[in-house]
Design an enzyme around this catalytic site. Structure first.
Site, PDB file in Angstrom:
ATOM      1  CG  ASP A   1      -1.814   1.111   1.400  1.00  0.00           C
ATOM      2  OD1 ASP A   1      -2.278   1.618   0.372  1.00  0.00           O
ATOM      3  OD2 ASP A   1      -2.047   1.533   2.548  1.00  0.00           O
TER       4      ASP A   1
ATOM      5  CG  ASN B   1       4.274  -4.760   6.802  1.00  0.00           C
ATOM      6  OD1 ASN B   1       4.198  -4.468   7.992  1.00  0.00           O
ATOM      7  ND2 ASN B   1       3.291  -4.508   5.945  1.00  0.00           N
ATOM      8  CD  GLU B   2      -0.207  -5.821   7.432  1.00  0.00           C
ATOM      9  OE1 GLU B   2      -0.707  -5.738   6.308  1.00  0.00           O
ATOM     10  OE2 GLU B   2      -0.670  -5.250   8.427  1.00  0.00           O
TER      11      GLU B   2
ATOM     12  CG  ASN C   1       1.329  -4.308  11.153  1.00  0.00           C
ATOM     13  OD1 ASN C   1       2.092  -3.993  12.061  1.00  0.00           O
ATOM     14  ND2 ASN C   1       1.727  -4.452   9.898  1.00  0.00           N
TER      15      ASN C   1
ATOM     16  CE1 TYR D   1      -4.231   0.449  10.266  1.00  0.00           C
ATOM     17  CE2 TYR D   1      -3.255  -1.721   9.932  1.00  0.00           C
ATOM     18  CZ  TYR D   1      -3.151  -0.344   9.931  1.00  0.00           C
ATOM     19  OH  TYR D   1      -1.956   0.256   9.600  1.00  0.00           O
TER      20      TYR D   1
ATOM     21  CE1 TYR E   1      -8.453  -0.690   5.442  1.00  0.00           C
ATOM     22  CE2 TYR E   1      -6.604  -1.112   6.895  1.00  0.00           C
ATOM     23  CZ  TYR E   1      -7.133  -0.488   5.790  1.00  0.00           C
ATOM     24  OH  TYR E   1      -6.355   0.341   5.034  1.00  0.00           O
TER      25      TYR E   1
ATOM     26  CD  GLU F   1       1.257  -1.220   9.508  1.00  0.00           C
ATOM     27  OE1 GLU F   1       0.088  -1.250   9.085  1.00  0.00           O
ATOM     28  OE2 GLU F   1       2.250  -1.544   8.830  1.00  0.00           O
TER      29      GLU F   1
ATOM     30  CE  LYS G   1      -5.683   3.059   7.692  1.00  0.00           C
ATOM     31  NZ  LYS G   1      -5.558   2.895   6.211  1.00  0.00           N
TER      32      LYS G   1
END
Ligand code: GCB
Length: 588
Positions: A163, A408-409, A461, A463, A467, A499, A563
């Site tokens: 992203d 990451n992720e 992370n 949300y 989300y 995050e 964000k």
């Protein structure tokens, strides 16, 4: 790889400035051997900068494939008999370099440096033509991965599963450097704190020569310890430690022997880092991470390194009371780490391994990306391994770097993930046994994750309220707390929430606190903070993100990701003041 330096034996000439530049949408350059002469239809392009937004055209912004850079370079007349190298601090993502008509090097990986030795081709006093082709394509085999589609009209379209915008080009400095023929190739330093005293372990790698002396000096130049071997331990009684907020640095001066001796000075911060139970210790003291996931991202220059923006970002980190950040989602310019070293800012240093995740790929790109573990193979894993090794090789001596984040992720739910990551974790530990290793985990219940036990710190992370359970912070608070407690129960390791955040369009306010408002962003952050303060194993909070940043096109992105607690031009949103009140409780 050592940073270029000016010393008694070394010189460097900066090659930043305006270069000739050409997009190559038809792939003509390699076939027509554009390095053999001036680039056709060239425009001027500043280096360092990502090329995408400088020309103000859609063609440049969306370009997929090769771009060409060229300039003339004079080799200083006094460099006869010296080893001469070109040093690219980064070229995103793949580069080939020619000196006049001769290929002198190539490199893949957009965020780590490489050198091209031109000693045999470059004549002192003469001008040479330096040409670089940079390919910005991301493929299943690259880190980060991507897919290039060829459309029915013949155009290419790049898809990627992360992203942030795929900025590319020569977005860091380029140097021409001279060293003696016998030179210091590398230095590795690790430090150990023992009460008031410390030990500095060092290893020097010299090409075609020998170490004459290694001297450790304090900031005032006073000698504190000395060695005469290529590897050894220096005892430092009553050492001044590097610690968060206090970037105390010594200098390790290395000299080789002989008439044409080399000399290099490495800044050294003495500190040690350990994970014990659910604590993260720096010099034996528990450390709590307050800060952000960041990006190298600015208007026009994209990921182009710039000292003005860098110093300003650090000033804002200081203003808001942050003590740390993660180099999400790639290694940042070395200038950034050097600044963090000098100012005592703590860094989690991340590889560019972002987007190894099918579920996310699905939401980020149009169409139907292939199942990620089917598209990703041994070649991807080999590129990932190289990315880890190059990151550690580049950044191992920075005291600010306290942990490696190797991805990451990634999709960490499927058994393939464990098979893929196990050797990578081993390789990271082998490359640097002195720092903990982590990865930033995508929102996934703890019992679904198949690999967190391989890592030292649980980095999450999350949300909730954005989300997940969008707009419902009551559920978000309950679920987040329950989940964090489950991680504690299953792993007993320290947890950093790497995050959390909400998009907010600057200036959009609401008394009812709807999503995308500045007010909801604050409420969401405060919800997370209440939970962090109740769960003892949480040892860090990194808000996503420091500032708004550019992304690819997408229906859930409004001129980029919003964000940031600062806008893209670094104006504070209301959340910045709220964070400042939490992180600087005594100030207004
Ligand atoms: C994430 C990613 C980050 C994105 C962020 C978002 O989980 O790690 O790269 O920008 O979410 O805002 O969606």
């Amino acid at each position: 790889m050592l940073r270029p330096q000016e010393t008694s034996s070394r010189e460097r000439v900066g090659l930043n400035g305006l270069w000739a530049f050409a997009l190559d949408p038809g792939d003509r350059g390699r076939a027509e051997q554009w390095w053999r002469g001036p680039l056709p239809d060239a425009v001027e392009m500043p280096v360092p900068a990502s090329f995408n937004d400088v020309p103000a055209t859609r063609d440049a912004h969306d370009h997929v494939g090769d771009v060409w850079y060229q300039r003339e370079v004079r080799i200083p007349a006094g460099w006869a008999g010296r080893r001469v190298v070109l040093r690219f601090d980064a070229a995103a993502h793949r580069a080939v370099v020619w000196w006049n008509d001769v290929e002198v090097g190539r490199h893949e990986g957009g965020y780590t440096p490489f050198e091209c030795d031109v000693t045999e081709h470059a004549r002192p006093g003469e001008i040479g033509r330096l040409t670089v082709v940079v390919d910005n394509r991301l493929e299943p085999s690259t880190i980060p991965p991507g897919i290039v589609d060829v459309l029915p009209d013949g155009r290419r379209r790049q898809r990627y599963f992360h992203d942030f915008f795929n900025y590319a080009g020569l977005h860091r400095a380029v140097w021409l450097c001279a060293t003696p023929r016998s030179y210091v190739r590398d230095i590795t330093v690790t430090t150990e704190v023992a009460g008031a005293d410390a030990r500095v372990h060092y290893r020097v790698d010299v090409v075609a020569g020998q170490v004459a002396e290694v001297v450790l000096r304090d900031a005032d130049g006073a000698e504190r310890a000395r060695g005469t071997t290529a590897a050894g331990t220096l005892e430092v009684p009553d050492a001044t430690l590097w610690r968060p907020g206090h970037g105390h640095l010594y200098r390790l001066e290395v000299r080789t022997s002989g008439d044409d001796a080399d000399d290099y000075a490495l800044p050294v911060g003495i500190r040690d880092v350990k994970v014990e139970g659910d604590r993260f210790l720096i010099n034996g003291e528990p450390f709590y991470f307050r800060g952000f996931g960041k990006h190298e991202d600015n208007p026009v220059r994209g990921k182009g390194h710039d000292d003005v923006h860098m110093v300003h970002d650090f000033a804002l980190l200081d203003w808001i009371g942050a003590n740390s950040f993660r180099t999400s989602h790639y290694p940042y310019a070395e200038e950034v780490l050097e600044y963090a070293d000098r100012h005592g800012i703590v860094v989690i240093d991340e590889t560019p391994a972002v987007g190894l995740n099918f579920e996310i790929a699905h939401t980020l790109v149009p169409g139907d990306p292939p199942h990620i573990w089917a598209a990703i193979d041994d070649t991807t894993q080999a590129a990932h391994l190289r990315a880890i090794q190059e990151l550690v090789a580049r950044d191992k001596n920075h005291p600010s770097v306290v942990m490696w984040s190797i991805a990451n992720e990634p999709d960490s739910a499927r058994p393939e993930a464990r098979t893929y990551f196990e050797p990578l974790v081993r390789a990271a530990r082998a490359a640097d046994p002195s720092r903990p290793v982590c990865f930033a985990q995508v929102q996934l219940p703890p019992d679904k994750d198949v690999m967190s036990d391989l890592f030292d710190v649980i980095c999450l992370n999350r949300y909730n309220g954005w989300y997940i359970d969008t707009g419902d912070l009551v559920t978000a608070e309950r679920e987040l707390e329950a989940e964090l407690r489950e991680w504690v129960r299953l792993h007993g390791k320290p947890i950093i929430v790497t995050e959390y955040g909400a998009d907010a369009i600057a200036g959009v306010r609401s008394v009812a606190a709807g999503t995308w408002t500045e007010d909801y962003q604050i409420e969401l952050l405060e919800t997370f903070h209440r939970v962090f303060d109740r769960v003892d194993s949480v040892i860090g909070e990194h808000v996503w993100n420091f500032a708004d940043f550019a992304t690819g096109y997408g229906v859930n992105r409004a001129d980029g990701n919003k964000k940031g607690v600062f806008t893209r031009d670094r104006r504070p949103k209301a959340a910045a003041f709220a964070l400042r009140r939490r992180w600087h409780p005594k100030e207004d």
